[in-house]
Design a protein around this motif. Sequence first.
Motif, PDB file in Angstrom:
ATOM      1  N   GLU A 104       0.828  -1.202   0.000  1.00 34.26           N
ATOM      2  CA  GLU A 104       0.000   0.000   0.000  1.00 34.26           C
ATOM      3  C   GLU A 104       0.865   1.256   0.000  1.00 34.26           C
ATOM      4  O   GLU A 104       0.552   2.247  -0.671  1.00 34.26           O
ATOM      5  N   LEU A 105       1.976   1.230   0.745  1.00 32.53           N
ATOM      6  CA  LEU A 105       2.881   2.382   0.771  1.00 32.53           C
ATOM      7  C   LEU A 105       3.479   2.639  -0.609  1.00 32.53           C
ATOM      8  O   LEU A 105       3.514   3.778  -1.087  1.00 32.53           O
ATOM      9  N   VAL A 106       3.946   1.583  -1.244  1.00 37.44           N
ATOM     10  CA  VAL A 106       4.532   1.723  -2.586  1.00 37.44           C
ATOM     11  C   VAL A 106       3.461   2.153  -3.577  1.00 37.44           C
ATOM     12  O   VAL A 106       3.705   2.992  -4.462  1.00 37.44           O
ATOM     13  N   TYR A 107       2.251   1.594  -3.443  1.00 32.43           N
ATOM     14  CA  TYR A 107       1.143   1.947  -4.332  1.00 32.43           C
ATOM     15  C   TYR A 107       0.804   3.435  -4.226  1.00 32.43           C
ATOM     16  O   TYR A 107       0.686   4.131  -5.238  1.00 32.43           O
ATOM     17  N   GLN A 108       0.671   3.926  -3.010  1.00 36.60           N
ATOM     18  CA  GLN A 108       0.327   5.336  -2.823  1.00 36.60           C
ATOM     19  C   GLN A 108       1.439   6.254  -3.323  1.00 36.60           C
ATOM     20  O   GLN A 108       1.174   7.306  -3.918  1.00 36.60           O
ATOM     21  N   ASP A 109       2.666   5.844  -3.101  1.00 36.48           N
ATOM     22  CA  ASP A 109       3.798   6.623  -3.595  1.00 36.48           C
ATOM     23  C   ASP A 109       3.799   6.670  -5.118  1.00 36.48           C
ATOM     24  O   ASP A 109       4.037   7.722  -5.730  1.00 36.48           O
ATOM     25  N   ALA A 110       3.517   5.514  -5.750  1.00 32.10           N
ATOM     26  CA  ALA A 110       3.492   5.448  -7.211  1.00 32.10           C
ATOM     27  C   ALA A 110       2.354   6.290  -7.784  1.00 32.10           C
ATOM     28  O   ALA A 110       2.524   6.967  -8.812  1.00 32.10           O
ATOM     29  N   LEU A 111       1.202   6.269  -7.107  1.00 36.59           N
ATOM     30  CA  LEU A 111       0.079   7.102  -7.554  1.00 36.59           C
ATOM     31  C   LEU A 111       0.453   8.586  -7.500  1.00 36.59           C
ATOM     32  O   LEU A 111       0.137   9.356  -8.411  1.00 36.59           O
ATOM     33  N   GLY A 112       1.123   8.956  -6.428  1.00 39.71           N
ATOM     34  CA  GLY A 112       1.523  10.357  -6.284  1.00 39.71           C
ATOM     35  C   GLY A 112       2.461  10.816  -7.373  1.00 39.71           C
ATOM     36  O   GLY A 112       2.502  12.000  -7.720  1.00 39.71           O
ATOM     37  N   LYS A 113       3.202   9.899  -7.928  1.00 42.08           N
ATOM     38  CA  LYS A 113       4.139  10.225  -9.004  1.00 42.08           C
ATOM     39  C   LYS A 113       3.513  10.052 -10.388  1.00 42.08           C
ATOM     40  O   LYS A 113       4.188  10.217 -11.401  1.00 42.08           O
ATOM     41  N   GLY A 114       2.226   9.684 -10.419  1.00 42.93           N
ATOM     42  CA  GLY A 114       1.535   9.555 -11.702  1.00 42.93           C
ATOM     43  C   GLY A 114       1.852   8.291 -12.458  1.00 42.93           C
ATOM     44  O   GLY A 114       1.568   8.182 -13.661  1.00 42.93           O
ATOM     45  N   PHE A 115       2.416   7.284 -11.781  1.00 37.83           N
ATOM     46  CA  PHE A 115       2.795   6.048 -12.466  1.00 37.83           C
ATOM     47  C   PHE A 115       1.584   5.273 -12.982  1.00 37.83           C
ATOM     48  O   PHE A 115       1.717   4.451 -13.886  1.00 37.83           O
ATOM     49  N   ASP A 116       0.406   5.537 -12.409  1.00 34.49           N
ATOM     50  CA  ASP A 116      -0.796   4.843 -12.880  1.00 34.49           C
ATOM     51  C   ASP A 116      -1.180   5.266 -14.289  1.00 34.49           C
ATOM     52  O   ASP A 116      -1.983   4.590 -14.945  1.00 34.49           O
ATOM     53  N   LYS A 117      -0.612   6.370 -14.771  1.00 34.92           N
ATOM     54  CA  LYS A 117      -0.912   6.849 -16.129  1.00 34.92           C
ATOM     55  C   LYS A 117       0.099   6.331 -17.160  1.00 34.92           C
ATOM     56  O   LYS A 117      -0.078   6.550 -18.355  1.00 34.92           O
ATOM     57  N   ALA A 118       1.152   5.660 -16.712  1.00 32.42           N
ATOM     58  CA  ALA A 118       2.167   5.159 -17.640  1.00 32.42           C
ATOM     59  C   ALA A 118       1.534   4.156 -18.600  1.00 32.42           C
ATOM     60  O   ALA A 118       0.759   3.285 -18.171  1.00 32.42           O
ATOM     61  N   PRO A 119       1.811   4.248 -19.916  1.00 32.84           N
ATOM     62  CA  PRO A 119       1.168   3.360 -20.904  1.00 32.84           C
ATOM     63  C   PRO A 119       1.328   1.875 -20.572  1.00 32.84           C
ATOM     64  O   PRO A 119       0.372   1.100 -20.711  1.00 32.84           O
ATOM     65  N   GLU A 120       2.535   1.471 -20.127  1.00 38.20           N
ATOM     66  CA  GLU A 120       2.731   0.051 -19.840  1.00 38.20           C
ATOM     67  C   GLU A 120       1.912  -0.388 -18.631  1.00 38.20           C
ATOM     68  O   GLU A 120       1.447  -1.536 -18.556  1.00 38.20           O
ATOM     69  N   VAL A 121       1.698   0.522 -17.673  1.00 39.68           N
ATOM     70  CA  VAL A 121       0.878   0.196 -16.505  1.00 39.68           C
ATOM     71  C   VAL A 121      -0.583   0.070 -16.908  1.00 39.68           C
ATOM     72  O   VAL A 121      -1.285  -0.853 -16.494  1.00 39.68           O
ATOM     73  N   VAL A 122      -1.060   1.012 -17.723  1.00 38.78           N
ATOM     74  CA  VAL A 122      -2.445   0.977 -18.186  1.00 38.78           C
ATOM     75  C   VAL A 122      -2.709  -0.305 -18.955  1.00 38.78           C
ATOM     76  O   VAL A 122      -3.746  -0.970 -18.770  1.00 38.78           O
ATOM     77  N   LEU A 123      -1.743  -0.707 -19.819  1.00 37.16           N
ATOM     78  CA  LEU A 123      -1.902  -1.937 -20.603  1.00 37.16           C
ATOM     79  C   LEU A 123      -2.003  -3.151 -19.689  1.00 37.16           C
ATOM     80  O   LEU A 123      -2.898  -3.986 -19.826  1.00 37.16           O
TER      81      LEU A 123
END
Length: 267
Positions: free
Chosen positions: A75-94
């Motif tokens: 959860e800590l890594v997830y929230q940190d990644a969200l804060g950095k916008g990693f959820d919008k990365a094309p490979e993540v979306v795919l």
Amino acid sequence: MNFVRRTALSSAALTLILASTVQAAEEKVLAVVGGTAITESALVAYGQMRMGGNAQPAAIEEKRRDLLEDLINRELVYQDALGKGFDKAPEVVLQFNEQKRTIIANYGVAKIIESTPLNDDVMRKAYQTHVVELASVEYKARHILNETEEQAKAIIVRLNKGENFVDVAKAQSGGSSAEDGGDLGWFAPNQMVKPFADAVTTLKPGAFTNRPVKSQFGWHVILLEETRKVDPPAFDLVEKQLRSVVQSEAVKTHIDGLRQKAKIEMK
């Protein structure tokens, strides 16, 4: 870190994950990370994902502390990644979209299996079809395996001229049984790939196929030596395996129906 392993989700884990979103407000909260609750069902689902869908509650309980620490870290890594916008990365979306499709499709399959009737009439019919009818006769055969249809046809010509099947198999067969003259021993039809089994069951003892038989292994020339009647195993001994067969057939029938109704364009 264990919490980032790529692990296939069992049907049980999928059920728990989907249910946890509804039950979270009513469940025991084990930890709160940055405002997000980690619940009991989340821990159980994660435990089954990590330890296998058939993991017993006692096994999960034994690992409770480690599992909870993993969930907190995730959860800590997830929230940190969200804060950095990693959820919008094309490979993540795919990957997210692919995982979503897989999870929902697997859940759909689980529901088909769950709704498949397994009453005595269904099971006895499956026993008759898949065990009694297929296991009542065994066959003893030899074969000569070839890479091409032309090679197999040439073998058939030689056999029709009187050459010995065993000798030709030892010299020409590409299969592992070549050293034994193509001997496959005794077998039931359901132990062989379908094209091979279909060909064997049409032969009379002493006869060989007058046309090459194609399977995924190559082109076969088959000699049937003997047949014998056998008693099929008792229903009770195969009932568990038959349940899986019936459920698999139900899934296949459902998918076949979907394919018939769908517009599929292969490009």
